[in-house]
Design an enzyme around this catalytic site. Structure first.
Site, PDB file in Angstrom:
ATOM      1  CB  CYS A 126      39.402  43.052  35.049  1.00 53.06           C
ATOM      2  SG  CYS A 126      39.860  42.021  33.658  1.00 53.06           S
ATOM      3  CG  HIS A 234      43.134  45.429  32.007  1.00 52.06           C
ATOM      4  ND1 HIS A 234      44.320  44.751  31.869  1.00 52.06           N
ATOM      5  CD2 HIS A 234      42.165  44.484  32.200  1.00 52.06           C
ATOM      6  CE1 HIS A 234      44.083  43.447  31.972  1.00 52.06           C
ATOM      7  NE2 HIS A 234      42.801  43.256  32.188  1.00 52.06           N
TER       8      HIS A 234
END
Ligand SMILES: NC(=O)c1ccc[n+]([C@@H]2O[C@H](COP(=O)([O-])OP(=O)(O)OC[C@H]3O[C@@H](n4cnc5c(N)ncnc54)[C@H](OP(=O)(O)O)[C@@H]3O)[C@@H](O)[C@H]2O)c1
Length: 329
Positions: A126, A234
């Protein structure tokens, strides 16, 4: 398409189902798969109820595509069994990413490499996906030499258990720990396991995966990955040195014109990317774009994305869409 979602009950699996529905993926038959613990449980997709089945039954049903988010061990054991019956597997775990015989794909960058022969396709990490999405147009024009990335990663990146740990800590309830320390009001410089070289596995994914995705070993990446108590999304501070000098206005323009990237960058109005705004979005958000004044040809920027969307489910389903649209399954 007869499609299997392996790990359907997990954090990524749940978002996979949402994204399949939103994008109206051409599903004719859906197989929802999880561990033996969940077999027989029900999940809903497009207002229809589905019963969770086990992996062996899913292989026997010979789906055309299986999207996996059930951990590395499950992928190592089961992806080849699906491939053997003709299924194309798109895998979210780290199991196959650095295997030279498997493609590591971010569709906007290298989906054109895919062929009918690719039966196990890896989805990058990711944190890698959001970083390379922003770096791709810049690398093409200015050629990267070195990238220094520091991440601020949400607990949803670890899975259901970690989200529960944060929720328990906020509620003041004792419960199972996903991390070796409390995560609320804390920052752990520790994502995934430590390796012999002193880096974590997550940091080495950030170092190695971009070279494979760009098919270019002439640049290097060094990373520090940190877990912070955000629920989802994130963030990354990225410092990138290029071979040639750049024009800052041109950098902004290129990022602005990159499909899947949104520039949020206006210090006059305190406009910059943040995880709460990236939540539930498929795009990668870039801001705080500025020249590193301490050395030539070097840029600083801040990159944020929803790790469960572009960092996992959306990227996987974009790969599956590419396979369908190009008759590769
Ligand atoms: N979270 C992220 O941001 C992210 C991003 C990219 C990639 N990934 C990767 O995606 C995978 C899943 O992550 P997650 O965050 O969704 O984890 P999670 O919330 O813990 O979910 C794990 C899923 O895998 C299933 N599973 C576990 N063991 C299994 C087995 N032996 N056989 C079949 N199914 C099994 C679980 O089923 P039960 O419910 O039955 O246990 C559940 O559906 C991991 O490989 C992870 O590295 C995660």
């Amino acid at each position: 398409m007869k499609i299997a979602v392996v790990g359907a009950t997990g954090m990524v699996g749940e978002v996979m189902l949402k994204v399949l529905e939103e994008r109206n993926f051409p599903v004719t038959e859906l197989l929802l798969v999880a561990s033996e613990r969940s077999v027989g449980k029900k999940l809903t997709y497009k207002n229809n109820e589905y019963t969770i089945i086990g992996l062996a039954d899913a292989v026997a049903a010979k789906p055309q595509i299986a999207i996996f988010s059930a951990g590395g061990d499950t992928s190592i054991e089961w992806a080849p069994k699906f491939a053997e019956v003709g299924t194309t597997v798109v895998d979210n775990s780290s199991a196959w990413r650095m295997d030279p015989s498997k493609k590591l794909v971010v569709p906007e960058i290298n989906a054109h490499e895919l062929t009918k022969e690719d039966k196990i396709i890896a989805n990058p990490n990711c944190s890698t996906i959001q970083m390379v999405m922003a770096l791709a147009p810049l690398h093409k024009k200015y050629k990267m030499k070195r990238v220094i990335v520091s991440t601020y990663q949400s607990v949803s990146g670890t899975g259901v258990k970690a989200v529960k740990q944060l929720e328990n800590e906020i509620a003041g309830v004792e419960g199972e720990m996903a991390y070796p320390y409390p995560i609320g009001r804390n920052a752990l410089p520790h994502c995934d396991v430590f390796l012999e070289n002193g880096y974590t596995k997550e940091e080495m994914k950030l170092a190695r995966e971009p070279q494979k995705i760009f098919n270019d070993k002439t640049f290097s990446v060094t990373a520090t990955a940190v877990r912070i108590p955000t629920a989802g999304g994130h963030s990354e501070s990225v410092n990138v040195e290029f071979e040639s000098d750049f024009d800052l206005a041109d950098v902004r323009k290129m990022l602005h014109e990159t499909p899947g990237v949104i520039v949020q960058d206006n210090t006059d109005t305190n406009t910059y990317p943040m995880p709460i705004y990236a939540h539930n979005k498929d795009e990668v958000f870039v801001g705080r774009i500025r020249r590193d004044e301490t050395q030539p040809n070097t840029l600083n920027m801040w990159i944020v994305a929803d790790n469960l969307r572009k960092g996992a489910a959306t990227n996987t389903i974009q790969i599956a869409e590419y396979l369908v649209e190009n008759n590769l399954v």
